[in-house]
Design an enzyme around this catalytic site. Sequence first.
Site, PDB file in Angstrom:
ATOM      1  N   ASP A  95      47.387  69.458  15.470  1.00 53.87           N
ATOM      2  CA  ASP A  95      48.589  70.290  15.431  1.00 53.87           C
ATOM      3  C   ASP A  95      49.105  70.446  13.994  1.00 53.87           C
ATOM      4  O   ASP A  95      49.907  71.338  13.715  1.00 53.87           O
ATOM      5  CB  ASP A  95      49.717  69.628  16.252  1.00 53.87           C
ATOM      6  CG  ASP A  95      49.882  70.241  17.626  1.00 53.87           C
ATOM      7  OD1 ASP A  95      49.549  71.430  17.778  1.00 53.87           O
ATOM      8  OD2 ASP A  95      50.343  69.520  18.535  1.00 53.87           O
ATOM      9  N   GLN A 152      52.000  67.807  23.691  1.00 52.84           N
ATOM     10  CA  GLN A 152      52.727  69.074  23.831  1.00 52.84           C
ATOM     11  C   GLN A 152      54.235  68.845  23.704  1.00 52.84           C
ATOM     12  O   GLN A 152      54.795  67.948  24.327  1.00 52.84           O
ATOM     13  CB  GLN A 152      52.386  69.721  25.181  1.00 52.84           C
ATOM     14  CG  GLN A 152      52.931  71.118  25.369  1.00 52.84           C
ATOM     15  CD  GLN A 152      52.334  72.162  24.416  1.00 52.84           C
ATOM     16  OE1 GLN A 152      51.194  72.043  23.983  1.00 52.84           O
ATOM     17  NE2 GLN A 152      53.108  73.175  24.076  1.00 52.84           N
ATOM     18  N   LYS A 208      45.123  76.176  26.443  1.00 51.64           N
ATOM     19  CA  LYS A 208      44.384  75.383  25.449  1.00 51.64           C
ATOM     20  C   LYS A 208      43.103  74.830  26.073  1.00 51.64           C
ATOM     21  O   LYS A 208      42.047  74.831  25.449  1.00 51.64           O
ATOM     22  CB  LYS A 208      45.269  74.253  24.902  1.00 51.64           C
ATOM     23  CG  LYS A 208      46.333  74.768  23.931  1.00 51.64           C
ATOM     24  CD  LYS A 208      47.378  73.733  23.552  1.00 51.64           C
ATOM     25  CE  LYS A 208      48.495  74.396  22.742  1.00 51.64           C
ATOM     26  NZ  LYS A 208      49.571  73.488  22.352  1.00 51.64           N
TER      27      LYS A 208
HETATM   28  N1  GUN Z   1      55.170  73.436  21.575  1.00 51.84           N
HETATM   29  C1  GUN Z   1      55.269  74.708  21.119  1.00 51.84           C
HETATM   30  N2  GUN Z   1      54.281  74.968  20.238  1.00 51.84           N
HETATM   31  C2  GUN Z   1      53.543  73.835  20.140  1.00 51.84           C
HETATM   32  C3  GUN Z   1      52.381  73.496  19.404  1.00 51.84           C
HETATM   33  O1  GUN Z   1      51.825  74.282  18.609  1.00 51.84           O
HETATM   34  N3  GUN Z   1      51.924  72.218  19.588  1.00 51.84           N
HETATM   35  C4  GUN Z   1      52.522  71.335  20.417  1.00 51.84           C
HETATM   36  N4  GUN Z   1      52.000  70.118  20.496  1.00 51.84           N
HETATM   37  N5  GUN Z   1      53.610  71.619  21.106  1.00 51.84           N
HETATM   38  C5  GUN Z   1      54.103  72.870  20.974  1.00 51.84           C
END
Ligand code: GUN
Length: 292
Positions: free
Chosen positions: A119, A96, A52
Amino acid sequence: MQLIDGKATATAIKAEIAEEVKQIVANGGKQPHLAAVLVGHDGGSETYVKNKVLACEACGFKSTLIRYEADITEEELLACVDKLNKDEDVDGFIVQLPLPKHIDEQKIIEAIDYRKDVDGFHPINVGRMAIGLPCFISATPLGIITLLKRYGIETSGKKCVILGRSNIVGKPMAQLMMQKQYGDATVTVCHSRSQTLKEECREADIIIAAIGKPNFVTADMVKDGAVIVDVGTTRVPDATRKSGFRLNGDVDFENVAPKCSYITPVPGGVGPMTICSLMKNTLAAGKKEYYK
Ligand code: GUN
């Protein structure tokens, strides 16, 4: 059979975003800023967050990574969320997942200002998405919708089967595939308790597999000419790899691919698009596209 190249599509979209950011900054606007909070040292989460941050660089965004050890208290994490909510330079942020067991994930998600929830996990964004209002849409379903659109795959009126009912993928995917402005399809959701899962799959024009079971979708479950989207990313031990594992999709690719009109590979299909959609949401947050 045509392979859907998520990696190339994501690269192209990130270049488009970078171009737009360049214009924004040239016109005196603000560089979008994404913050990511990473708790603990889960291998998958480390990789996702690293990717990211790299994607932010490719898009010309500012990024901030905030790290905590796994023993952080819920109060401390809530205080971090509060600080990011109030930080005027931060346009959007993510925490996350998964979080350590002693922290209530839903409580953290609901503490995030929905206007910065890139998100798309906050109930306000989930609810607005469900009724077709402008909002942040969670990254994986948005990435899949974008892929289908970019490849000119007809979804309107088609029979779409979604395998899995998670909050992050299955449920929002079903909402989007059903809605007139996105998939406009006839949607069936199957899960671990579904008694007619195989039969439903055999009749599907489009299968979106998000159950996290390697090679679950076999050739006998797929009709000729179907479109297959594989969301699975299970880590399977593999001694021939430097990392000691490989990513395995939910689809038995080797035997299913020859029957399909289109199929996404793992890796290089949905995965890169997920991060690319997060970048799209961050750009929208920077532009205050949905919320002032
Ligand atoms: N864990 C797995 N996929 C995601 C996501 O798209 N966002 C976040 N914050 N955590 C995750």
